[in-house]
Design a protein around this motif. Structure first.
Motif, PDB file in Angstrom:
ATOM      1  N   TRP A  84      -9.062  13.904   6.094  1.00  0.00           N
ATOM      2  CA  TRP A  84     -10.402  13.825   5.411  1.00  0.00           C
ATOM      3  C   TRP A  84     -10.591  12.719   4.641  1.00  0.00           C
ATOM      4  CZ3 TRP A  84      -9.700  12.961   0.336  1.00  0.00           C
ATOM      5  CH2 TRP A  84      -8.363  13.566  -0.448  1.00  0.00           C
ATOM      6  N   ALA A  85      -9.587  11.765   3.998  1.00  0.00           N
ATOM      7  CA  ALA A  85      -9.653  10.502   3.493  1.00  0.00           C
ATOM      8  C   ALA A  85     -10.304   9.584   4.387  1.00  0.00           C
ATOM      9  CB  ALA A  85      -8.570   9.902   3.063  1.00  0.00           C
ATOM     10  N   ALA A  86      -9.970   9.581   5.725  1.00  0.00           N
ATOM     11  CA  ALA A  86     -10.632   8.741   6.898  1.00  0.00           C
ATOM     12  C   ALA A  86     -12.153   9.032   7.051  1.00  0.00           C
ATOM     13  CB  ALA A  86      -9.858   8.655   8.079  1.00  0.00           C
ATOM     14  N   LEU A 100       0.881  -1.010  -0.137  1.00  0.00           N
ATOM     15  CA  LEU A 100       0.030   0.123  -0.165  1.00  0.00           C
ATOM     16  C   LEU A 100       0.795   1.458  -0.077  1.00  0.00           C
ATOM     17  CD1 LEU A 100      -2.607  -1.203   2.612  1.00  0.00           C
ATOM     18  CD2 LEU A 100      -2.654  -1.441   0.053  1.00  0.00           C
ATOM     19  N   ASP A 101       1.999   1.343   0.878  1.00  0.00           N
ATOM     20  CA  ASP A 101       2.858   2.376   1.050  1.00  0.00           C
ATOM     21  C   ASP A 101       3.495   2.740  -0.326  1.00  0.00           C
ATOM     22  OD1 ASP A 101       2.229   3.255   3.369  1.00  0.00           O
ATOM     23  OD2 ASP A 101       4.021   2.302   4.555  1.00  0.00           O
ATOM     24  N   ALA A 102       3.876   1.721  -1.124  1.00  0.00           N
ATOM     25  CA  ALA A 102       4.650   1.680  -2.258  1.00  0.00           C
ATOM     26  C   ALA A 102       3.550   2.698  -3.447  1.00  0.00           C
ATOM     27  CB  ALA A 102       5.009   0.202  -2.973  1.00  0.00           C
ATOM     28  N   ALA A 103       2.571   2.296  -3.139  1.00  0.00           N
ATOM     29  CA  ALA A 103       1.359   3.137  -4.240  1.00  0.00           C
ATOM     30  C   ALA A 103       1.515   4.466  -3.705  1.00  0.00           C
ATOM     31  CB  ALA A 103       0.086   2.318  -4.001  1.00  0.00           C
ATOM     32  N   ALA A 131      -0.250   7.893  -5.321  1.00  0.00           N
ATOM     33  CA  ALA A 131      -1.692   7.465  -5.437  1.00  0.00           C
ATOM     34  C   ALA A 131      -2.546   8.080  -4.555  1.00  0.00           C
ATOM     35  CB  ALA A 131      -1.858   5.838  -5.603  1.00  0.00           C
ATOM     36  N   THR A 132      -3.806   8.672  -4.650  1.00  0.00           N
ATOM     37  CA  THR A 132      -4.535   8.907  -3.629  1.00  0.00           C
ATOM     38  C   THR A 132      -5.145   7.489  -2.676  1.00  0.00           C
ATOM     39  OG1 THR A 132      -6.550   8.475  -5.024  1.00  0.00           O
ATOM     40  CG2 THR A 132      -5.415  10.817  -5.074  1.00  0.00           C
TER      41      THR A 132
END
Lengths: 439, 294
Positions: B14-16, A333-336, A341-342
């Motif tokens: 805000w994403a959370a 996930l961190d790589a993205a 990436a959003t």
């Protein structure tokens, strides 16, 4: 692990193993038999189903075939009228005849044929009453409609078929059929009458359940259930996976615990206590007023929203999703995220594809749950055209429907569940085991 | 695991919030709000036309405690739940049997699972036809054996049993849960027992069954929680008859709320059912905690 280990297959254990298999096979009979009975009943007609002792394999239905010589220069409309009249009179006189076939010949060639099933006798009758009250011209127009609906076939150039010799043996049914013809006053002249058996009427209960129930078309309810189940599942997966992802990955551990409790705590609330307030909430959705200030609201009763929206709140789904998301490797996930990436992209492009199994299990269990549900749809949907299949089945059996048609409808209700099991066995088995850990 | 759990990134708050918003709204709106509403409603003689109607304090509760019908429906429910426990061991037996099958496992599993995942309505309507006194399968079988036909659902003495009997014929779902527990028993335990000279019954008695006792406890409580809310079966089979012999708590709540529109009184009884089930759930949680294996 089996209690009997492969290392100890002695004679004593063999006896136990054989007993186990015998018990399992006997048990399997009790599992299959009710379904066979349901299937067999659905293939019977409304006379056969009441016969005692009942037969597991229903007899093949009786069929009568009329062959006519068409009058010289007959039009299609005339032939249709004759076919409908002849079929109707015999079907009405003899309910045990399940199908009447009419064939019309001109110069030795087949020009028109119609197969009329017993369960459509009422429709034929409706047309017949019109014809008797009005001129024959109107009747012909009516006959054309039903001929088209039943799939009557017209061959303008004639079709060569082997003429069937009239049977030597006289039967009681043939005598009745001949009498009917003389009373019917048709333009065509009878050529021969054949009595036989036909296979297709054994599906008449299904055809009737699916199309011809008038006020209660099972096909409509079937479609409603399908729409509701698919949308409910989609909504539930969306809401619960997003929440679970946030709980698992986007908030601090302390918040995570609080939020998880918020979601899975709802599993302790029994459905019964929510039924009445939820009904009232959907009646004025979401509020009539908020702290005394009038709030815009709509009545969602008698809409699919009343079935779909509450399905989103599944504590069990959040719990399963959260457990699964916790296992995803953070590095991925961190790589993205390093690539800019959003969070939404990380979720849809990485987390979701990795979580296909849990989506599949919850999707299938959710679909079956929605498909099988009765009480809630029964309470919030009163409009007939929006009934789900389970509500339709309840109303059908309650309205003293013919048992063979009820049985055919049951088979239609069971079919999607059986198909789901055949195609998604693995996910269903996993889902069942997971309900065990939910406790 | 926990160290790796949280990312090195500072994720925007805000994403959370956006991710959580639909879930929190849905759960608040369809779980917590109605729960609170139910408790509030139970203090009112609720009026649909002019909500919430007249405040009656504990009036609904005192009325429920004196209502002879409440007394009857709880007795009926308890009796039916008790009868359903007659079938408690059927899935366990089935799981123990299925555990021994290697070849043909898929076949047996399929045969036993499909009736258990059928829509309840299909099973109920089918069995209602079996119970038909004149043309039903059960009386046909009885007559074939030379016995007197029975009234089944029309017989106040038999009707309660008729509601739970079909469940005995669909043990597959629960059996599968037990089977998963059985398959988790380590092979080494059986092998050690074999060395000690234990036969089939001894292994069953001293290894297999003790290992699934916690699961039995969970299934018992889950079964009870489900059975006390039973609605479809009495509603479709008998509608509560004959002579109110199958009128259960959920059915009475439904009738009061949706046939007579006494929503306040109906909700009060639902809250009482909730409190009762809460005690059962609490027992379940305690049971779960004392289980060393889970």
């Amino acid at each position: 692990m089996p209690i009997i280990q492969p290392s100890e297959k002695d004679s004593k254990n063999r006896g136990i193993l054989i007993t186990i298999y015998i018990l399992l096979i006997l048990g399997a009979v009790t599992q299959i038999f009710p379904f066979l009975w349901m299937l067999s009943s659905s293939f019977k007609d409304n006379i056969e189903i009441y016969k005692l002792p009942p037969k597991l394999i229903p007899p093949r239905p009786t069929m009568v075939e009329f062959q006519f010589n068409a009058p010289e220069g007959a039009t299609k409309k005339q032939l249709e009228a004759d076919a409908v009249l002849a079929s109707f009179y015999l079907l009405q006189k003899r309910p045990d005849v399940k199908e009447v076939r009419t064939k019309f010949f001109a110069h030795g060639k087949l020009v028109y044929e119609l197969d009329a099933p017993q369960f459509q006798a009422k429709k034929l009758w409706e047309a017949a009453t019109v014809s008797k009250a009005t001129e024959r011209q109107d009747w012909i127009a009516g006959a054309g409609g039903i001929s088209k609906e039943l799939g009557g076939r017209f061959y303008p150039d004639g079709k060569n078929i082997e003429p069937t010799p009239p049977p030597a043996k006289q039967s009681e049914l043939r005598v009745v059929a001949a009498e009917v013809l003389t009373k019917a006053d048709l333009a065509s002249t009878p050529r021969s009458i054949l009595v036989g058996r036909s296979f297709s009427p054994i599906f008449d209960s299904y055809r009737k359940a699916y199309t011809a129930l008038g006020e209660m078309p099972i096909s409509r309810f079937f479609g409603n259930s399908l729409v509701v189940a698919i949308l409910s599942v989609a909504w539930q997966l969306l809401v619960c996976s997003l929440s679970a992802y946030a709980v698992s990955r986007l908030v601090s551990p302390a918040w995570g615990r609080v939020l998880l409790l918020f979601f899975i705590g709802t599993m302790m609330i029994p459905g019964m206590v929510l039924t009445i307030p939820n009904y009232l909430i959907l009646k004025e959705f979401p509020f009539r007023s908020l702290f005394g200030i009038p709030f815009p609201h709509a009545n969602l009763l008698n809409t699919f929203w009343a079935l779909i929206l509450p399905a989103g709140a599944s504590g069990f789904a959040v719990y399963l999703f959260k457990g699964f998301f916790d296992q995803l490797p953070m590095e991925l996930l961190d790589a993205a995220r390093i690539d800019g990436a959003t969070e939404m992209n990380v979720f849809t492009k990485i987390a979701m594809p990795l979580s296909k199994p849990v989506f599949a299990v919850l999707g299938i269990m959710g679909f079956m749950g929605s498909w099988n549900d009765f009480m809630w749809p029964f309470i919030v949907i009163q409009k007939k055209e929006l009934w789900t299949l389970m509500v339709g089945l309840y109303q059908l059996q309650n309205s003293a429907g013919e048992p063979n048609i009820v049985m055919a409808s049951l088979v239609l209700g069971a079919l999607p569940v059986i198909l789901m099991f055949v195609f998604f066995q693995q996910y269903i088995l996993e889902g069942i085991v997971m309900t065990g850990i939910k406790g | 695991m926990q160290e790796k759990h949280y990312s090195a990134f500072n994720k925007p708050k805000w994403a959370a919030v956006l991710f959580l918003l639909p879930g929190i709204l849905t759960f608040l709106l369809f779980r917590y709000y109605p729960m609170v509403k139910a408790i509030i409603m139970s203090f009112y003689d609720y009026s649909i036309m002019n909500p919430p109607g007249k405040f009656v304090g504990l009036g609904n509760y005192t009325r429920a405690l004196q209502d002879p019908m409440v007394n009857l429906v709880w007795k009926n429910t308890a009796t039916i739940v008790g009868l359903s426990l007659l079938g408690f061991f059927i899935p366990i037996i089935l799981a123990v049997l299925l555990d021994e099958v290697r070849g043909g496992n898929v076949v047996f599993r399929t045969i036993y699972i499909i009736p258990a995942i059928m829509p309840a309505m299909v099973t109920i309507v089918l069995w209602k036809w079996f119970y038909n006194p004149d043309y039903g399968l059960l009386n046909i079988i009885r007559q074939g054996l030379g016995a007197q036909p029975l009234g089944w659902l029309n017989d106040p003495k038999l009707a309660k049993l008729c509601l739970v009997l079909p469940g005995f014929f669909a043990p597959g779902y629960t059996a599968l849960i037990y089977l998963a527990a059985l398959q988790g028993i380590p092979k080494s335990m059986y092998e050690a027992a074999i060395i000690d000279g234990a036969g089939y019954w001894q292994k069953l008695r001293y290894i297999t069954l003790p290992r699934i006792v916690p699961m039995m406890g969970i299934m018992l409580i889950m079964g009870l929680i489900g059975a006390f809310q039973m609605f479809e079966a009495p509603f479709v089979y008998t509608g509560g008859g004959p002579l109110n012999s199958t009128k259960v708590v959920a059915l009475y709540i439904y009738e009061e709320a949706f046939n007579f529109y006494r929503m306040g009184y109906g909700t009060t009884m639902a809250v009482m059912l909730f409190v009762f089930l809460l005690v059962l759930t609490w027992l379940q949680v305690r049971f779960f905690k004392t289980d060393p294996d889970s």
